[in-house]
Design a protein around this motif. Structure first.
Motif, PDB file in Angstrom:
ATOM      1  N   MET A   1       1.242  -3.755  11.271  1.00  9.42           N
ATOM      2  CA  MET A   1       0.502  -2.474  11.680  1.00  9.42           C
ATOM      3  C   MET A   1      -0.625  -2.319  10.685  1.00  9.42           C
ATOM      4  O   MET A   1      -0.815  -2.805   9.340  1.00  9.42           O
ATOM      5  N   GLN A   2      -1.654  -1.614  10.888  1.00 14.24           N
ATOM      6  CA  GLN A   2      -2.734  -1.425  10.085  1.00 14.24           C
ATOM      7  C   GLN A   2      -2.404  -0.175   9.298  1.00 14.24           C
ATOM      8  O   GLN A   2      -1.484   0.326   9.375  1.00 14.24           O
ATOM      9  N   ILE A   3      -3.137  -0.200   8.308  1.00 18.30           N
ATOM     10  CA  ILE A   3      -3.062   1.047   7.244  1.00 18.30           C
ATOM     11  C   ILE A   3      -3.919   1.914   7.315  1.00 18.30           C
ATOM     12  O   ILE A   3      -5.408   1.492   7.231  1.00 18.30           O
ATOM     13  N   ASP A   4      -3.686   3.286   7.521  1.00 18.69           N
ATOM     14  CA  ASP A   4      -4.550   4.168   7.790  1.00 18.69           C
ATOM     15  C   ASP A   4      -4.984   4.785   6.275  1.00 18.69           C
ATOM     16  O   ASP A   4      -4.450   5.588   5.786  1.00 18.69           O
ATOM     17  N   TYR A   5      -6.170   4.365   5.739  1.00 23.15           N
ATOM     18  CA  TYR A   5      -6.690   4.727   4.412  1.00 23.15           C
ATOM     19  C   TYR A   5      -8.097   5.023   4.802  1.00 23.15           C
ATOM     20  O   TYR A   5      -8.937   4.077   4.894  1.00 23.15           O
ATOM     21  N   GLU A   6      -8.361   6.170   4.509  1.00 22.53           N
ATOM     22  CA  GLU A   6      -9.774   6.889   4.854  1.00 22.53           C
ATOM     23  C   GLU A   6     -10.471   6.794   3.200  1.00 22.53           C
ATOM     24  O   GLU A   6      -9.981   7.247   2.476  1.00 22.53           O
ATOM     25  N   TYR A   7     -11.336   6.260   3.202  1.00 19.44           N
ATOM     26  CA  TYR A   7     -12.223   6.071   1.948  1.00 19.44           C
ATOM     27  C   TYR A   7     -12.734   7.243   1.190  1.00 19.44           C
ATOM     28  O   TYR A   7     -12.961   7.499   0.143  1.00 19.44           O
ATOM     29  N   ASP A   8     -12.913   8.070   2.219  1.00 17.92           N
ATOM     30  CA  ASP A   8     -13.460   9.739   1.673  1.00 17.92           C
ATOM     31  C   ASP A   8     -12.598  10.523   1.370  1.00 17.92           C
ATOM     32  O   ASP A   8     -12.748  11.669   0.820  1.00 17.92           O
ATOM     33  N   VAL A   9     -11.241  10.192   1.455  1.00 21.06           N
ATOM     34  CA  VAL A   9     -10.221  11.000   1.186  1.00 21.06           C
ATOM     35  C   VAL A   9      -9.683  10.931  -0.311  1.00 21.06           C
ATOM     36  O   VAL A   9      -9.347   9.659  -0.728  1.00 21.06           O
ATOM     37  N   ASP A  10      -9.337  11.897  -0.964  1.00 22.99           N
ATOM     38  CA  ASP A  10      -8.823  11.499  -2.269  1.00 22.99           C
ATOM     39  C   ASP A  10      -7.253  11.789  -2.191  1.00 22.99           C
ATOM     40  O   ASP A  10      -6.679  12.767  -2.036  1.00 22.99           O
ATOM     41  N   TYR A  11      -6.599  10.609  -2.344  1.00 23.37           N
ATOM     42  CA  TYR A  11      -5.148  10.491  -1.841  1.00 23.37           C
ATOM     43  C   TYR A  11      -4.534  10.735  -3.472  1.00 23.37           C
ATOM     44  O   TYR A  11      -3.361  11.015  -3.472  1.00 23.37           O
ATOM     45  N   GLY A  12      -5.196  10.633  -4.476  1.00 31.13           N
ATOM     46  CA  GLY A  12      -4.651  11.124  -5.858  1.00 31.13           C
ATOM     47  C   GLY A  12      -4.168   9.706  -6.389  1.00 31.13           C
ATOM     48  O   GLY A  12      -4.299   8.922  -6.039  1.00 31.13           O
ATOM     49  N   TYR A  13      -3.763   9.781  -7.604  1.00 33.19           N
ATOM     50  CA  TYR A  13      -3.677   8.621  -8.364  1.00 33.19           C
ATOM     51  C   TYR A  13      -2.240   8.074  -8.159  1.00 33.19           C
ATOM     52  O   TYR A  13      -2.229   6.598  -7.995  1.00 33.19           O
ATOM     53  N   GLU A  14      -1.159   8.733  -7.867  1.00 30.43           N
ATOM     54  CA  GLU A  14       0.121   8.024  -7.606  1.00 30.43           C
ATOM     55  C   GLU A  14       0.086   7.212  -6.286  1.00 30.43           C
ATOM     56  O   GLU A  14       0.714   5.907  -6.371  1.00 30.43           O
ATOM     57  N   VAL A  15      -0.611   7.609  -5.241  1.00 29.41           N
ATOM     58  CA  VAL A  15      -0.542   6.946  -4.098  1.00 29.41           C
ATOM     59  C   VAL A  15      -1.418   5.708  -4.439  1.00 29.41           C
ATOM     60  O   VAL A  15      -1.028   4.457  -4.001  1.00 29.41           O
ATOM     61  N   ASN A  16      -2.530   5.868  -4.962  1.00 26.70           N
ATOM     62  CA  ASN A  16      -3.400   4.615  -5.156  1.00 26.70           C
ATOM     63  C   ASN A  16      -2.725   3.766  -6.162  1.00 26.70           C
ATOM     64  O   ASN A  16      -2.790   2.411  -5.700  1.00 26.70           O
ATOM     65  N   TYR A  17      -2.073   4.125  -7.158  1.00 25.84           N
ATOM     66  CA  TYR A  17      -1.425   3.301  -8.005  1.00 25.84           C
ATOM     67  C   TYR A  17      -0.308   2.430  -7.197  1.00 25.84           C
ATOM     68  O   TYR A  17      -0.351   1.292  -7.514  1.00 25.84           O
ATOM     69  N   LEU A  18       0.561   3.011  -6.588  1.00 28.47           N
ATOM     70  CA  LEU A  18       1.645   2.540  -5.654  1.00 28.47           C
ATOM     71  C   LEU A  18       1.050   1.319  -4.851  1.00 28.47           C
ATOM     72  O   LEU A  18       1.646   0.299  -4.412  1.00 28.47           O
ATOM     73  N   LEU A  19      -0.123   1.889  -4.121  1.00 31.80           N
ATOM     74  CA  LEU A  19      -0.593   1.115  -2.858  1.00 31.80           C
ATOM     75  C   LEU A  19      -1.235  -0.159  -3.353  1.00 31.80           C
ATOM     76  O   LEU A  19      -1.035  -1.156  -3.040  1.00 31.80           O
ATOM     77  N   TYR A  20      -2.099  -0.067  -4.668  1.00 29.23           N
ATOM     78  CA  TYR A  20      -2.599  -1.108  -5.275  1.00 29.23           C
ATOM     79  C   TYR A  20      -1.381  -2.137  -5.930  1.00 29.23           C
ATOM     80  O   TYR A  20      -1.608  -3.263  -5.610  1.00 29.23           O
ATOM     81  N   ASN A  21      -0.557  -1.619  -6.267  1.00 30.96           N
ATOM     82  CA  ASN A  21       0.406  -2.528  -6.859  1.00 30.96           C
ATOM     83  C   ASN A  21       1.377  -3.155  -5.595  1.00 30.96           C
ATOM     84  O   ASN A  21       1.766  -4.385  -5.844  1.00 30.96           O
ATOM     85  N   TYR A  22       1.467  -2.239  -4.372  1.00 30.49           N
ATOM     86  CA  TYR A  22       2.176  -2.953  -3.389  1.00 30.49           C
ATOM     87  C   TYR A  22       1.341  -4.457  -3.006  1.00 30.49           C
ATOM     88  O   TYR A  22       1.972  -5.487  -2.499  1.00 30.49           O
ATOM     89  N   PHE A  23       0.076  -4.044  -2.686  1.00 31.79           N
ATOM     90  CA  PHE A  23      -0.699  -5.301  -2.496  1.00 31.79           C
ATOM     91  C   PHE A  23      -0.627  -6.586  -3.536  1.00 31.79           C
ATOM     92  O   PHE A  23      -0.777  -7.560  -2.985  1.00 31.79           O
ATOM     93  N   LEU A  24      -0.840  -6.124  -4.847  1.00 32.23           N
ATOM     94  CA  LEU A  24      -0.466  -7.119  -5.704  1.00 32.23           C
ATOM     95  C   LEU A  24       0.821  -7.940  -5.555  1.00 32.23           C
ATOM     96  O   LEU A  24       0.987  -9.258  -5.433  1.00 32.23           O
ATOM     97  N   TYR A  25       1.892  -7.350  -5.163  1.00 27.23           N
ATOM     98  CA  TYR A  25       3.211  -7.711  -4.958  1.00 27.23           C
ATOM     99  C   TYR A  25       3.271  -8.495  -3.659  1.00 27.23           C
ATOM    100  O   TYR A  25       3.711  -9.737  -3.575  1.00 27.23           O
ATOM    101  N   PHE A  26       2.584  -7.962  -2.556  1.00 28.79           N
ATOM    102  CA  PHE A  26       2.500  -8.455  -1.330  1.00 28.79           C
ATOM    103  C   PHE A  26       1.852  -9.946  -1.433  1.00 28.79           C
ATOM    104  O   PHE A  26       2.314 -10.763  -0.987  1.00 28.79           O
ATOM    105  N   GLN A  27       0.746 -10.082  -2.069  1.00 22.30           N
ATOM    106  CA  GLN A  27      -0.046 -11.153  -2.429  1.00 22.30           C
ATOM    107  C   GLN A  27       0.788 -12.486  -2.824  1.00 22.30           C
ATOM    108  O   GLN A  27       0.747 -13.357  -2.491  1.00 22.30           O
ATOM    109  N   GLU A  28       1.656 -11.819  -4.202  1.00 23.26           N
ATOM    110  CA  GLU A  28       2.121 -12.650  -4.963  1.00 23.26           C
ATOM    111  C   GLU A  28       3.635 -13.077  -4.085  1.00 23.26           C
ATOM    112  O   GLU A  28       3.661 -14.516  -4.042  1.00 23.26           O
TER     113      GLU A  28
END
Length: 135
Positions: free
Chosen positions: A101-128
């Motif tokens: 499924m697609q990920i609904d991530y709007e570029y102009d919305v401030d999701y806060g640090y925690e969401v961005n941190y976990l999403l970023y790390n999930y992508f690193l994990y997913f790629q690895e």
């Protein structure tokens, strides 16, 4: 079945995070309890849920919260989400198992640090874990 919905990952970003809560919905397998991260603010409409075996154990080996700035995480997530969604939109080329499924991530919305941190790390994990490149 090598990639049987590896993304039991549901990045349902419907709003803005503030508070970290680890919980498991009642209808999930108890074995998934230690593999579930839910970040949400109940008064807002944003959350991210990651249901991925091994993600929690992997996450504790990564750079700690605060190492990256929020701007950096947002920029990287924009790239990762765009490439992920391109693949999710082309199931005949990339397969629906890794990109269900697609990920609904709007570029102009401030999701806060925690969401961005976990999403970023999930992508690193997913790629690895699945030997993918979303860069």
């Amino acid at each position: 079945m090598k990639y049987l919905l590896p993304t039991l990952f549901l990045a349902i970003i419907i709003g803005c995070s503030v508070q970290k809560k680890e919980s498991v919905p009642n209808n999930l397998d108890p074995q998934l309890e230690n593999n579930t991260i839910r970040i949400a603010n109940d008064s807002l409409e944003y959350e991210i849920i990651i249901l991925e075996p091994g993600f929690n154990a992997w996450l504790v080996t990564q750079r700690p919260r605060g190492y990256y700035g929020q701007t950096y995480l947002e920029q990287r997530n924009r790239i990762f989400v765009a490439n992920y969604n391109i693949r999710a939109n082309n199931p005949s080329q990339y397969g629906p198992d890794l990109y269900p499924m697609q990920i609904d991530y709007e570029y102009d919305v401030d999701y806060g640090y925690e969401v961005n941190y976990l999403l970023y790390n999930y992508f690193l994990y997913f790629q690895e874990k699945y030997r993918q490149r979303l860069r």
